[in-house]
Design a protein around this motif. Structure first.
Motif, mmCIF file in Angstrom:
data_model
loop_
_atom_site.group_PDB
_atom_site.id
_atom_site.type_symbol
_atom_site.label_atom_id
_atom_site.label_comp_id
_atom_site.label_asym_id
_atom_site.label_seq_id
_atom_site.Cartn_x
_atom_site.Cartn_y
_atom_site.Cartn_z
ATOM 1 N N SER A 151 45.221 33.524 43.857
ATOM 2 C CA SER A 151 45.140 34.105 45.196
ATOM 3 C C SER A 151 44.635 35.529 45.062
ATOM 4 C CB SER A 151 46.509 34.089 45.891
ATOM 5 O OG SER A 151 47.432 34.895 45.186
ATOM 6 N N THR A 179 50.714 35.283 49.109
ATOM 7 C CA THR A 179 49.889 34.314 49.835
ATOM 8 C C THR A 179 50.447 32.886 49.747
ATOM 9 O OG1 THR A 179 47.940 35.661 49.402
ATOM 10 C CG2 THR A 179 47.543 33.408 50.041
ATOM 11 N N LYS A 218 50.813 31.408 46.295
ATOM 12 C CA LYS A 218 50.338 30.893 45.009
ATOM 13 C C LYS A 218 51.458 30.209 44.222
ATOM 14 C CE LYS A 218 49.601 34.226 42.293
ATOM 15 N NZ LYS A 218 50.899 34.094 41.555
#
Length: 284
Positions: free
Chosen positions: A7, A12, A14
């Motif tokens: 990411s 995010t 990941k």
């Protein structure tokens, strides 16, 4: 098969994707390369943990042999060496362990010693082998730890999920070198799109096949999906922005073990495997 999950920034999703793919794959290996802040083990809670240290070589000076020529000082681009009043000083914390100063020393005044920069922990969680790299606070680079992590998975026959560090720096490059496929995790925001574009440049540079997982999806306009359609990028899965999933994740539980989300991550794994098999056939 080795899948690297990347990411462009932290937070995010990941690790959410990496952990759950390893869980649904069952007989698999999860490798946490986010060595500055590894947290995959919080989900797996591995047992039978074995710990080994990771060390680098740093120079040590013999003052009796030093000529004060400053060749080593002039060579070091990281300013890890300084000559003060004809005395050579070595700053361990910023040394990058390249060994150049030792090679250049005309009087063999410089030799090497080990400096521990972190450790690797290996354990078991049901059928998943969990390997985590941990960088000591204040160290200049986690690349030596990443290299050791990759050596541990070099001969693995099981499916391996590599949870990469966030961003697109050198430490991420080291994490994806042996990957068969890269999974790029992005969230549908302006910042999410910008960071996806950065990490996209990286996987293209390494000529790795890739696809995108869009996390935190809502029914409003999806910037990432639009970008992927316009650029003919495969969208592997869209993970919904739901409070149930957020609660499971924040409690350190594996979402794929719940009936509600098992299908989501199982389908994602099947999609990734299908993409790798397609790439294999295409390039054979």
């Amino acid at each position: 098969m080795k899948f690297a999950v990347l990411s462009g920034k932290g937070g995010t999703g990941k690790t959410l994707v990496s952990v759950n793919l390893a869980a649904v794959a069952k007989d698999s290996v999860y490798v946490d390369c986010d060595v500055e802040e590894p947290n995959g083990h919080l989900y797996f809670k591995p047992t039978e943990i074995e710990t080994e240290t990771v060390a680098i070589k740093i120079p040590i000076v013999d003052e009796d042999l030093c000529l004060g020529c400053r060749k080593c000082v002039d060579f070091c681009k990281f300013n890890a060496l300084a000559a003060i009043v004809n005395k050579l000083l070595v700053f361990d914390d910023i040394c990058h362990s390249c060994g150049g100063c030792i090679m250049l020393c005309p009087s063999n005044a410089l030799t090497e010693k080990d400096k521990v920069i972190g450790e690797i922990k290996t354990g078991i969680s049901e059928e998943v082998k969990v390997i985590s790299g941990i960088l000591n606070t204040g160290e200049a680079s986690g690349i030596p730890i990443i290299k050791d992590l990759m050596k541990k998975t070099a001969n693995e026959k099981r499916m391996t999920l590599i949870d990469c560090p966030p961003g697109s720096a050198c430490i991420v490059m080291e994490s994806i070198q042996d990957a068969d496929y890269c999974i790029l995790v992005a969230e549908p925001t302006v910042f999410g799109l910008h960071n996806l574009q950065l990490v996209l440049q990286l996987v293209k540079l390494f000529n790795k096949p890739y696809g995108v997982v869009i996390n935190k999806c809502m029914e409003s306009e999806n910037l990432i999906q639009t970008f992927c359609i316009e650029n003919k990028i495969k969208v592997l899965s869209k993970i919904p922005f739901e409070s149930d999933l957020g609660a499971i994740n924040s409690d350190g539980e594996i979402a794929a073990k719940s009936e509600k989300y098992n299908g989501l991550f199982s389908e994602l794994l099947q999609a990734v495997v299908k993409e790798v098999e397609h790439e294999t056939v295409t390039h054979s």
